[in-house]
Motif scaffolding. Structure first.
Motif, PDB file in Angstrom:
ATOM      1  N   ASP A  23      -3.968 -10.575   4.099  1.00 22.64           N
ATOM      2  CA  ASP A  23      -5.543 -10.715   4.413  1.00 22.64           C
ATOM      3  C   ASP A  23      -6.296  -9.827   3.642  1.00 22.64           C
ATOM      4  O   ASP A  23      -7.653  -9.976   3.533  1.00 22.64           O
ATOM      5  CB  ASP A  23      -5.689 -10.347   5.986  1.00 22.64           C
ATOM      6  CG  ASP A  23      -5.026  -9.096   6.272  1.00 22.64           C
ATOM      7  OD1 ASP A  23      -4.412  -8.875   7.563  1.00 22.64           O
ATOM      8  OD2 ASP A  23      -5.166  -8.032   5.466  1.00 22.64           O
ATOM      9  N   ASN A  24      -5.909  -9.129   2.695  1.00 20.79           N
ATOM     10  CA  ASN A  24      -6.737  -8.464   1.822  1.00 20.79           C
ATOM     11  C   ASN A  24      -6.056  -7.685   0.687  1.00 20.79           C
ATOM     12  O   ASN A  24      -4.805  -7.844   0.766  1.00 20.79           O
ATOM     13  CB  ASN A  24      -7.510  -7.323   2.577  1.00 20.79           C
ATOM     14  CG  ASN A  24      -6.834  -5.996   2.812  1.00 20.79           C
ATOM     15  OD1 ASN A  24      -7.304  -4.879   2.302  1.00 20.79           O
ATOM     16  ND2 ASN A  24      -5.721  -6.121   3.836  1.00 20.79           N
ATOM     17  N   GLU A  25      -6.784  -7.110  -0.168  1.00 24.53           N
ATOM     18  CA  GLU A  25      -6.039  -6.331  -1.494  1.00 24.53           C
ATOM     19  C   GLU A  25      -6.139  -4.865  -1.051  1.00 24.53           C
ATOM     20  O   GLU A  25      -7.249  -4.334  -0.735  1.00 24.53           O
ATOM     21  CB  GLU A  25      -6.992  -6.538  -2.611  1.00 24.53           C
ATOM     22  CG  GLU A  25      -6.811  -5.763  -3.640  1.00 24.53           C
ATOM     23  CD  GLU A  25      -7.468  -5.959  -5.033  1.00 24.53           C
ATOM     24  OE1 GLU A  25      -7.362  -6.939  -5.831  1.00 24.53           O
ATOM     25  OE2 GLU A  25      -8.621  -5.149  -5.077  1.00 24.53           O
ATOM     26  N   SER A  26      -5.010  -4.153  -1.223  1.00 25.55           N
ATOM     27  CA  SER A  26      -5.114  -2.799  -0.768  1.00 25.55           C
ATOM     28  C   SER A  26      -5.025  -1.813  -2.151  1.00 25.55           C
ATOM     29  O   SER A  26      -5.446  -0.638  -1.730  1.00 25.55           O
ATOM     30  CB  SER A  26      -3.610  -2.320  -0.014  1.00 25.55           C
ATOM     31  OG  SER A  26      -2.654  -2.477  -0.617  1.00 25.55           O
ATOM     32  N   ASN A  45       2.717  -1.142  12.584  1.00 20.56           N
ATOM     33  CA  ASN A  45       1.365  -1.162  12.932  1.00 20.56           C
ATOM     34  C   ASN A  45       0.940  -0.767  14.229  1.00 20.56           C
ATOM     35  O   ASN A  45       0.179  -0.174  14.882  1.00 20.56           O
ATOM     36  CB  ASN A  45       0.425  -2.041  12.144  1.00 20.56           C
ATOM     37  CG  ASN A  45      -1.201  -1.663  12.312  1.00 20.56           C
ATOM     38  OD1 ASN A  45      -1.581  -0.557  11.952  1.00 20.56           O
ATOM     39  ND2 ASN A  45      -2.102  -2.460  12.653  1.00 20.56           N
ATOM     40  N   GLU A  54      -1.877  -7.185   0.713  1.00 15.09           N
ATOM     41  CA  GLU A  54      -1.712  -6.498   1.974  1.00 15.09           C
ATOM     42  C   GLU A  54      -1.972  -7.656   2.807  1.00 15.09           C
ATOM     43  O   GLU A  54      -2.714  -8.512   2.919  1.00 15.09           O
ATOM     44  CB  GLU A  54      -2.486  -5.307   2.273  1.00 15.09           C
ATOM     45  CG  GLU A  54      -2.362  -4.849   3.805  1.00 15.09           C
ATOM     46  CD  GLU A  54      -3.077  -3.476   3.891  1.00 15.09           C
ATOM     47  OE1 GLU A  54      -2.794  -2.264   3.281  1.00 15.09           O
ATOM     48  OE2 GLU A  54      -3.936  -3.509   4.718  1.00 15.09           O
ATOM     49  N   GLY A  55      -1.055  -7.601   4.073  1.00 14.04           N
ATOM     50  CA  GLY A  55      -0.888  -8.419   5.267  1.00 14.04           C
ATOM     51  C   GLY A  55      -0.147  -8.027   6.297  1.00 14.04           C
ATOM     52  O   GLY A  55      -0.052  -7.006   6.365  1.00 14.04           O
ATOM     53  N   THR A  56      -0.146  -9.129   7.359  1.00 12.74           N
ATOM     54  CA  THR A  56       0.796  -8.546   8.617  1.00 12.74           C
ATOM     55  C   THR A  56       1.605  -9.673   8.767  1.00 12.74           C
ATOM     56  O   THR A  56       1.534 -10.908   8.596  1.00 12.74           O
ATOM     57  CB  THR A  56      -0.373  -8.687   9.798  1.00 12.74           C
ATOM     58  OG1 THR A  56      -1.094  -9.738   9.798  1.00 12.74           O
ATOM     59  CG2 THR A  56      -1.365  -7.334   9.533  1.00 12.74           C
ATOM     60  N   ILE A 113       2.398  -4.094   8.989  1.00  7.38           N
ATOM     61  CA  ILE A 113       1.712  -4.443   7.716  1.00  7.38           C
ATOM     62  C   ILE A 113       2.630  -4.358   6.621  1.00  7.38           C
ATOM     63  O   ILE A 113       3.430  -3.577   6.583  1.00  7.38           O
ATOM     64  CB  ILE A 113       0.700  -3.276   7.407  1.00  7.38           C
ATOM     65  CG1 ILE A 113      -0.151  -3.396   8.818  1.00  7.38           C
ATOM     66  CG2 ILE A 113       0.074  -3.326   6.567  1.00  7.38           C
ATOM     67  CD1 ILE A 113      -1.487  -2.339   8.854  1.00  7.38           C
ATOM     68  N   ARG A 137       3.247  -4.792   2.146  1.00 10.61           N
ATOM     69  CA  ARG A 137       2.332  -4.861   0.903  1.00 10.61           C
ATOM     70  C   ARG A 137       3.084  -5.133  -0.321  1.00 10.61           C
ATOM     71  O   ARG A 137       4.482  -4.861  -0.134  1.00 10.61           O
ATOM     72  CB  ARG A 137       1.768  -3.581   0.494  1.00 10.61           C
ATOM     73  CG  ARG A 137       0.472  -3.091   1.302  1.00 10.61           C
ATOM     74  CD  ARG A 137       0.071  -1.833   1.014  1.00 10.61           C
ATOM     75  NE  ARG A 137      -0.802  -1.305   1.715  1.00 10.61           N
ATOM     76  CZ  ARG A 137      -0.890   0.109   2.038  1.00 10.61           C
ATOM     77  NH1 ARG A 137      -0.474   1.098   1.492  1.00 10.61           N
ATOM     78  NH2 ARG A 137      -1.795   0.567   3.292  1.00 10.61           N
ATOM     79  N   GLU A 188       3.643  -5.784  15.343  1.00 11.84           N
ATOM     80  CA  GLU A 188       2.941  -6.204  14.329  1.00 11.84           C
ATOM     81  C   GLU A 188       3.142  -5.333  13.193  1.00 11.84           C
ATOM     82  O   GLU A 188       3.198  -4.043  13.141  1.00 11.84           O
ATOM     83  CB  GLU A 188       1.440  -6.056  14.491  1.00 11.84           C
ATOM     84  CG  GLU A 188       0.304  -6.268  13.348  1.00 11.84           C
ATOM     85  CD  GLU A 188      -0.824  -5.864  13.524  1.00 11.84           C
ATOM     86  OE1 GLU A 188      -1.224  -4.732  14.193  1.00 11.84           O
ATOM     87  OE2 GLU A 188      -2.001  -6.546  12.818  1.00 11.84           O
TER      88      GLU A 188
END
Lengths: 119, 146
Positions: free
Chosen positions: A37-40, A87, A55-57, A103, A105, A101
């Motif tokens: 869901d995004n770039e960490s 998380n 990064e995601g879940t 997280i 990477r 859940e």
């Protein structure tokens, strides 16, 4: 699919076949849904961006309190060299699901680069 | 015989001592600047939480939360007071009783929207830069005798 994410998917498939990317495959019980869901973090070098960290879940839903998959999922990620953090753990009164859940990477490189290698 | 003299060393030492005595204060200012960047990013991201006021049939997944639940989340967000117990820190968080955890992590019947996590990731570099800039500014002020 980004090559780094295939590592995540293949790791989860060693735990169960009920793995859905973005949406659940069979949401009756004991199912995994995962998504980036995004770039960490980003890697910048020589005025370009040869790589980043995606990064995601990973969400696991089970109605069993002693479900061994809760341990198998992080173990599978460890075996695949995927960074993870737990998380949240939530109990849903309405559905009786225990929802874990994590997280995750993974490092992703783009094109060939002396700094980051290829792939 | 040749001799070497360092001029102004006492003054330099005095400024370094002054800088040392101001360390906690400067750290607080820097953390405040970084916290502001992250806090503003989170506050802004809360507006992106989707709303779904209509009734959802059993078995269907919700894509958002109700309007009043979103207002509660926005009103419940805040930054804690600065802490200086060995390190200087502040926290961004929400008062208890809102649906923010369900929004961030999703549920079996509601799609997740990790707006807070994305906002924190997206603002990390800017926050670090803001903290560094404040450190440099305050250090320069001390060394220049301001």
């Amino acid at each position: 699919m980004l090559s780094s994410l295939e590592t995540v998917m293949n790791a989860l498939l060693t735990v169960t076949e009920n793995v859905g990317h973005y949406t659940a495959w069979d949401d009756s019980d004991k199912y995994i849904v995962w998504a980036e869901d995004n770039e960490s973090a980003e890697l910048l070098a020589d005025n370009c961006k040869p790589g980043n960290t995606i990064e995601g879940t990973i969400d696991y839903y089970t109605k069993s309190e002693d479900d061994e998959n809760v341990m198998r999922i992080p173990q599978a990620l460890n075996n695949a060299g995927v960074w993870w953090r737990l998380n949240s753990v939530q109990y849903e009164d309405e559905t009786r699901f225990i929802h874990h859940e994590w997280i995750f990477r993974v490092r992703q490189s783009y094109g060939e680069s002396e700094v980051y290698g290829s792939g | 015989m040749a001799s070497l003299k360092f001029m102004g060393l006492d003054e330099y030492i005095s400024k370094l001592e002054k800088l040392t005595s101001r360390t906690t204060g400067v750290c607080k200012m820097a953390v405040w600047e970084g916290g502001k960047v992250v806090g503003d990013a989170i506050k802004s991201s809360l507006n992106d939480i989707p709303i779904q006021d209509e009734y959802v049939r059993k078995g269907e997944k919700r894509t958002g939360i109700r309007s009043e639940e979103k207002e509660e989340i926005i009103a419940a967000f805040g930054m804690s007071k600065m802490r200086t117990d060995g390190s200087v820190s502040t926290k961004a968080g929400f008062k208890a009783g809102t649906k923010i955890r369900a929004v961030e992590s999703g549920t079996s019947y509601m799609q997740k929207h990790p707006v807070v996590r994305k906002a924190v990731n997206g603002s990390k570099t800017r926050a670090e830069n803001a903290m560094k800039a404040k450190f440099d500014e305050e250090t320069m002020k001390t060394m220049m005798g301001v």
